[in-house]
Scaffold this motif. Structure first.
Motif, PDB file in Angstrom:
ATOM      1  N   ARG A 270      -1.910  -2.877   6.569  1.00 41.25           N
ATOM      2  CA  ARG A 270      -0.567  -2.643   6.022  1.00 41.25           C
ATOM      3  C   ARG A 270      -0.523  -1.209   5.516  1.00 41.25           C
ATOM      4  NH1 ARG A 270       1.991  -4.119   0.932  1.00 41.25           N
ATOM      5  NH2 ARG A 270      -0.001  -4.999   0.277  1.00 41.25           N
TER       6      ARG A 270
ATOM      7  N   GLU B   8       4.809   0.052   6.748  1.00 46.91           N
ATOM      8  CA  GLU B   8       5.486  -1.163   6.285  1.00 46.91           C
ATOM      9  C   GLU B   8       6.477  -0.865   5.161  1.00 46.91           C
ATOM     10  OE1 GLU B   8       3.290  -2.619   9.129  1.00 46.91           O
ATOM     11  OE2 GLU B   8       2.243  -1.506   7.543  1.00 46.91           O
TER      12      GLU B   8
ATOM     13  N   LYS C  99      -2.266   4.091  12.204  1.00 50.18           N
ATOM     14  CA  LYS C  99      -1.982   2.796  12.828  1.00 50.18           C
ATOM     15  C   LYS C  99      -2.633   2.697  14.212  1.00 50.18           C
ATOM     16  CE  LYS C  99       0.708  -0.076  10.424  1.00 50.18           C
ATOM     17  NZ  LYS C  99       0.432  -1.530  10.260  1.00 50.18           N
TER      18      LYS C  99
END
Length: 405
Positions: free
Chosen positions: A112, A160, A105
């Motif tokens: 996602r 997520e 990330k």
């Protein structure tokens, strides 16, 4: 969409999913370790990870996190090179077990991130301390086990969503994380793993076994205590004495997949040496690791298939044995109970009860007709709950494409 799979041993759990998504028109790629020799139609980018020696005295309870986060940094650097070359995925789907997803990330915050959440280490109640022969649960060992989950929690917190293959494995995660984890099994290819009355399995000495022969099978990636190899071997002398025509086929390597290595040699040789003077070794066949088509044929000729496991991840091989219509005699442990109901879809035996294993396997070999309805019910359960094409793969595709929350 641009979909990136991340797994040090790709394709692994994504062996069916990644090509299926590619066939649907997505741009599918993989990021994997440079030592990975497995093949896939999916284009792969390699990262080179050279693990540093960890000083246990310095890292103490953080040694697992030190090791996996080092790999995570290596993967993140490879990801940054991909980004610098213009690649930005819409979806990243990675296994959290080796730390590969920890920092992705940081590189692709807009992607996602989905996590294959296979198992969450706990201080008690799962594999740690389950088998007292290899160490009892203590306060200290519980702390060590719990510390091994740090990177698993971090991986999921930054994602997520996660997915686990069984309800029991999903349930190993604490409630705050369990809410993020869907249960979708990888799937069993029931059109391939099916009964075949014409199946043949050739032994190394040239003898050929077919359905109807008295065959006992035991399969694992490596022959080790986590999968009950020691219990199986200790049960074997009584079984072979009672069934003089039985052929025993054992699949698995000499290494260690889970847990610790023996003080010397291999677990295979250690437990074979315990009982070999009471075995007719001409009827015990150690086959090592075999190609998938031979594995399928092995299960198709099996009259009884022994499967044991600690409270840990459930092996694909057990469900595949059920799918081909083999009679599975399984350990009465939580992962196995999710798929096998005693007397309905298989037989369950206390993991540690060696005499009960000998007795149950002998009965299974002696009277195959008695267990025919159980074999049929086992395949039906796999068709209804774990079928790759009609159930698991469509669910997994919807999960990745964001159509199933």
């Amino acid at each position: 969409m641009k979909i990136l799979f991340v797994h040090q041993n790709f394709p692994a759990q994504f062996v069916h999913l990644a090509p299926a998504l590619r066939r649907r028109g997505h741009d599918v790629r993989a990021l994997t370790d440079s030592t990975n020799q497995r093949t896939s139609p999916v284009p792969s980018v390699m990262y080179r990870y050279t693990p540093e020696t960890v000083d246990p005295a310095a890292t103490r309870l953080g040694r697992t996190f030190t090791q996996v986060s080092d790999r995570g940094v290596t993967v993140a650097r490879a990801a940054r090179r991909m980004r610098n070359d213009g690649y930005v995925p819409d979806v990243i789907f990675g296994h959290s077990g080796w730390g590969e997803t920890l920092f992705l990330k940081q590189v692709w915050p807009e992607a996602r991130l989905l996590i294959y959440a296979e198992f969450y280490y706990k201080g008690e109640g799962t594999d740690i301390g389950f088998d007292p022969e290899f160490g009892t649960l203590t306060f200290e060992s519980g702390l060590i086990a719990q510390s091994r989950a740090a990177h698993l929690a971090q991986s999921l917190v930054h994602a997520e969503a996660g997915v686990a293959p069984t309800h029991w494995q999903a349930g190993t995660f604490p409630p705050s994380l369990r809410r993020m984890v869907k249960v979708i099994h990888d799937g069993v290819n029931t059109s391939v793993m099916k009964p075949d009355p014409a199946a043949r399995f050739e032994l190394p000495d040239g003898r050929v076994l077919t359905p109807g022969d008295e065959v006992l099978t035991f399969v694992n990636r490596n022959l080790e205590p986590y999968r009950g190899y020691h219990v199986f071997m200790r049960a074997l002398p009584e079984v072979m004495a009672a069934r003089p025509d039985a052929q025993v086929l054992i699949v698995g390597g000499d290494g260690v997949s889970y847990g610790t290595a023996p003080p010397e040699g291999s677990w295979k040789e250690r437990f074979l040496s315990e009982v070999q003077d009471r075995l007719d070794l001409s009827r015990v066949h150690f086959l090592g690791n075999i190609p998938y088509d031979r594995f399928r044929n092995l299960l198709q000729v099996s009259r009884a298939h022994a499967y044991l496991t600690y409270p840990f991840v459930l092996s694909w091989s057990m469900l595949e044995a059920m799918s081909v219509g083999a009679l599975v005699v399984g350990s009465d442990t939580a992962p196995v109970r999710e798929a096998i109901t005693h007397g309905e879809t298989g037989l369950l035996v206390d993991f540690f009860d060696v005499p009960a294993w000998s007795r149950t396997l002998t009965e299974a070999l002696a009277d195959p007709e008695r267990f025919r309805p159980i074999r049929a019910a086992a395949r039906q359960l796999v068709l209804e709950r774990y079928d790759l094409d009609t159930l698991c793969l469509p669910q997994m595709i919807r999960f990745v494409e964001g159509l199933e929350g």
